[in-house]
Design a protein around this motif. Structure first.
Motif, mmCIF file in Angstrom:
data_model
loop_
_atom_site.group_PDB
_atom_site.id
_atom_site.type_symbol
_atom_site.label_atom_id
_atom_site.label_comp_id
_atom_site.label_asym_id
_atom_site.label_seq_id
_atom_site.Cartn_x
_atom_site.Cartn_y
_atom_site.Cartn_z
ATOM 1 N N SER A 140 -4.054 1.672 4.106
ATOM 2 C CA SER A 140 -2.804 1.832 3.362
ATOM 3 C C SER A 140 -3.029 1.783 1.851
ATOM 4 N N PHE A 141 -3.887 0.869 1.418
ATOM 5 C CA PHE A 141 -4.168 0.758 -0.023
ATOM 6 C C PHE A 141 -4.930 1.991 -0.528
ATOM 7 N N GLN A 142 -5.870 2.457 0.284
ATOM 8 C CA GLN A 142 -6.612 3.664 -0.090
ATOM 9 C C GLN A 142 -5.662 4.858 -0.186
ATOM 10 N N LYS A 143 -4.743 4.968 0.767
ATOM 11 C CA LYS A 143 -3.759 6.057 0.772
ATOM 12 C C LYS A 143 -2.882 6.001 -0.485
ATOM 13 N N ILE A 175 -3.656 4.793 -3.376
ATOM 14 C CA ILE A 175 -4.467 5.238 -4.508
ATOM 15 C C ILE A 175 -4.558 6.768 -4.523
ATOM 16 N N GLU A 176 -4.748 7.342 -3.339
ATOM 17 C CA GLU A 176 -4.806 8.812 -3.239
ATOM 18 C C GLU A 176 -3.484 9.461 -3.649
ATOM 19 N N LEU A 177 -2.382 8.735 -3.433
ATOM 20 C CA LEU A 177 -1.056 9.253 -3.824
ATOM 21 C C LEU A 177 -0.754 8.999 -5.304
ATOM 22 N N GLY A 178 -1.720 8.430 -5.999
ATOM 23 C CA GLY A 178 -1.602 8.288 -7.446
ATOM 24 C C GLY A 178 -0.787 7.117 -7.946
ATOM 25 N N VAL A 179 -0.773 6.013 -7.194
ATOM 26 C CA VAL A 179 -0.006 4.853 -7.652
ATOM 27 C C VAL A 179 -0.641 4.235 -8.903
ATOM 28 N N ASP A 180 0.199 3.582 -9.684
ATOM 29 C CA ASP A 180 -0.278 2.808 -10.835
ATOM 30 C C ASP A 180 -0.600 1.381 -10.411
ATOM 31 N N MET A 181 0.057 0.963 -9.303
ATOM 32 C CA MET A 181 -0.071 -0.418 -8.837
ATOM 33 C C MET A 181 0.186 -0.455 -7.335
ATOM 34 N N GLY A 204 0.856 -1.190 0.000
ATOM 35 C CA GLY A 204 0.000 0.000 0.000
ATOM 36 C C GLY A 204 0.886 1.232 0.000
ATOM 37 N N ALA A 205 0.730 2.060 1.017
ATOM 38 C CA ALA A 205 1.634 3.201 1.205
ATOM 39 C C ALA A 205 2.236 3.038 2.595
#
Length: 215
Positions: A20-23, A25-31, A8-9
């Motif tokens: 962590s996974f939601q965070k 996504i909010e940080l703009g990950v591709d994966m 996650g993050a």
């Protein structure tokens, strides 16, 4: 170059948690990258360690608890993560045990999550071979922290998509060799700015990091 959130993050939230996974996504990950083991009732569970001691207030082996009990201490199932992510980014599922292979394959088949957005990796290369035996289309990543030449040979053998090396193994020479053979390079876990600069200079295809915003 793909921005890949490690567990996650992990630099911002408890690892391998829905938060962590939601965070990430909010940080703009591709994966997002995550770890999978099986619960007592053979459900794919997202946790790195063999025990729940380090990441929860309880103790004991992951395999001693049912999926329901694990969810009560904020350890999600893989299905929970598929539901949360909902095709908003790709997911790198790292199999921590060979026994998780078939249940993960079954879940991918039954899930509405876009299969083309799933990448399966493992240090257990037998698990990867099992994945390939059952499914010719799933993307596979060969994890290594010791021997890149061996990983490259194995990646060819099982028709892998990517190689995931411990980033200290990478040199300009071996990175070029991997790319020449047509494999993506996703090094882990790269957190320090100077290390990020170094792996970017090698032309890697994505970086697995605890701090996605640094990429």
């Amino acid at each position: 170059m793909l921005k890949i959130g490690h567990r996650g993050a992990k630099g911002h939230a408890p690892e391998n948690s829905l938060v962590s996974f939601q965070k990430a996504i909010e940080l703009g990950v591709d994966m997002i990258e995550l770890d999978v083991r099986l619960s007592l009732d053979k459900v794919p569970i997202v946790i790195h360690d063999e025990t729940i001691d380090r990441t929860t207030s309880k103790t004991g082996l992951v395999t001693d608890y049912s999926a329901k009990e694990l969810r009560q201490v904020d350890i999600p199932t893989l299905l929970d993560v598929f539901t949360l992510v909902n095709n908003r980014c790709e997911i790198n599922v790292e199999l921590k045990t060979f026994s998780a292979t078939q249940p993960v394959l079954d879940l991918i088949t039954q899930s509405t999550f876009d299969k083309s957005k799933i990448l399966i990796s493992s240090f257990d290369w037998n698990a990867l071979q099992e994945i390939r035996f059952h499914d010719e289309t799933l993307k596979i990543g060969v994890l290594t922290e010791t021997d890149l030449d061996l990983a490259l040979a194995y990646a060819k053998f099982i028709k892998a998509y990517s190689i995931h090396p411990y980033f200290h193994l990478l040199t300009a020479e071996n990175a070029a060799k991997i790319k020449e053979k047509g494999f993506k390079i996703f090094p882990w876990t790269v957190n320090e700015p100077e290390d990020i600069t170094f792996v970017i200079s090698l032309g890697v295809d994505g970086i697995i990091t605890d701090f996605p915003e640094r990429l």
